[in-house]
Design an enzyme around this catalytic site. Structure first.
Site, short mmCIF file in Angstrom:
data_model
loop_
_atom_site.label_atom_id
_atom_site.label_comp_id
_atom_site.label_asym_id
_atom_site.label_seq_id
_atom_site.Cartn_x
_atom_site.Cartn_y
_atom_site.Cartn_z
N GLU A 239 -106.10 0.80 -42.47
CA GLU A 239 -106.32 2.25 -42.59
C GLU A 239 -107.79 2.58 -42.40
OE1 GLU A 239 -104.47 3.30 -46.34
OE2 GLU A 239 -102.58 3.74 -45.32
N SER A 266 -104.78 6.71 -44.51
CA SER A 266 -104.00 7.06 -45.69
C SER A 266 -103.40 8.45 -45.55
CB SER A 266 -104.88 7.00 -46.94
OG SER A 266 -104.23 7.60 -48.04
#
Length: 364
Positions: A239, A266
């Site tokens: 991420e 995220s």
């Protein structure tokens, strides 16, 4: 999972410290025993209609871009071909009704007490497949019967949406021929159509080390580019997609910039971040050919991400590109690198996602 029909109604939004968890656990335990007795299997629940409803739910929630990868992969394991085009088609017809951060104002706790997912899905009945089964009811229609919205500011009515189209957009273009995604509801509107020069980082560590260097001359108009962060390049597609804005720009009040990568981010992150570029740079996707100073245009309305280079120059750069050396010669790393698929097909192992039957070990 609740939209797919594989949890008890209301399970997806119970606040962390709420005693509703204990009650939901007990109800789930009782129900799963009944499911075994009734021989109601996942294969009967996870139909194409269920996946289509889950796609509509994610888009109407302004949900996480990660759900795009997860749902495509899960559908593949169910023997159902779900594509980015399915997300794009649905996004154009489903409004965002959940006034939740980062695109809206409220938190998941507020959503739960406003009625949770049953009440939310009650706002979407015209686009859902109401006659499909769930683990809790013979039909989704029965499951949603009587669900009420207790706060129309958190769960908006159809005539007062947070946004007229779904919160995630699928992009195409010469930088992402197999697709990319952006959670545009969480971006500053001024950046949804933007052209600027690229600043390219070949890996995340280099980006971390140099992003605040004034010598790079980064301005709010630049497009930050991170590559080698995809399924194979990461490895594991971390991420990294919400690239940091240089400190000196933050001090000037800059809070968003166009950032593109083959990484994820995220679901609670925000900004004009283009993610999941496919094919990824590590395998020679067009992102591998971008150089600092190249001009890039993001146009969410046109669903486009374009690198302003003649085809001949792109071809020349491709002929000069060399694949990175293999990281793994054997073991799990080698298996992963050989079998993992790209973001547009779910980042799943090819041997697990391929069509075919798995024999029942208890038969014969």
């Amino acid at each position: 999972a609740e939209a797919l029909g594989v949890t008890m109604p209301g399970a997806s939004s119970i606040p962390a410290v709420d005693s509703g968890h204990d009650r939901m656990a007990a109800a789930s335990g009782r129900r799963v025993v009944e499911l075994v007795r009734d021989d109601l299997r996942l294969s009967k629940i996870l139909t194409r209609e269920a996946y289509e409803d889950a796609v509509a739910t994610v888009l109407a929630l302004g949900g996480s871009t990660n759900a795009v990868i997860h749902l495509i992969a899960m559908a593949g394991r169910s023997g159902i071909r779900l594509t980015l085009d399915d997300f794009d088609r649905t996004a154009r017809t489903v409004p965002v009704l959940a006034n939740l951060r980062p695109g809206g104002r409220y938190l998941m706790e507020d959503f739960h007490f406003a009625g949770g997912l049953p009440a939310f899905l009650g706002r979407l009945t015209d686009v859902l497949h109401l006659d499909r089964p769930t683990v809790a009811h013979p039909t989704l229609r029965e499951q949603l019967d009587g669900a009420l919205v207790h706060d129309p500011e958190v769960i908006r009515p159809r005539d007062n949406p947070l946004a007229p189209e779904g919160g995630v957009a699928v992009l195409r273009g010469n930088l992402c021929p197999d697709g990319a995604v952006i959670k545009h509801i969480a971006a500053e509107p001024r950046l949804l159509k933007h052209t600027g020069p690229a600043v390219v980082f070949d890996d995340y560590r280099t980006m971390q080390r140099t992003i605040n260097d004034p010598g790079l001359g980064i301005t709010p108009d630049h497009v930050l580019v991170l590559r080698n962060a995809g399924p194979k390049g990461g490895p594991g597609m971390p991420e990294y997609g919400m690239l940091p804005i240089p400190d000196y720009l933050l001090k000037q009040g800059v809070r968003d910039m166009v950032r593109i990568s083959d990484a994820r981010m995220s679901g609670t992150s925000y900004g004009a971040c283009v993610l999941h570029i496919a094919p990824e740079s590590y395998v020679g996707g067009p992102l591998a050919l971008v150089r600092t100073g190249d001009t890039i245009t993001l146009d969410v309305g046109a669903r486009s991400l374009h690198l302003h280079l003649p085809d001949g120059e792109l071809a020349r750069r491709r002929s000069e590109w060399t694949a990175p050396p293999e990281r793994y010669q054997r073991g799990y790393g080698a298996l992963y690198n050989e079998q993992i698929t790209q973001a547009d097909t779910g980042c799943d192992f090819a041997f697990l996602a391929k069509p075919g039957e798995v024999p029942d070990p208890y038969v014969g």
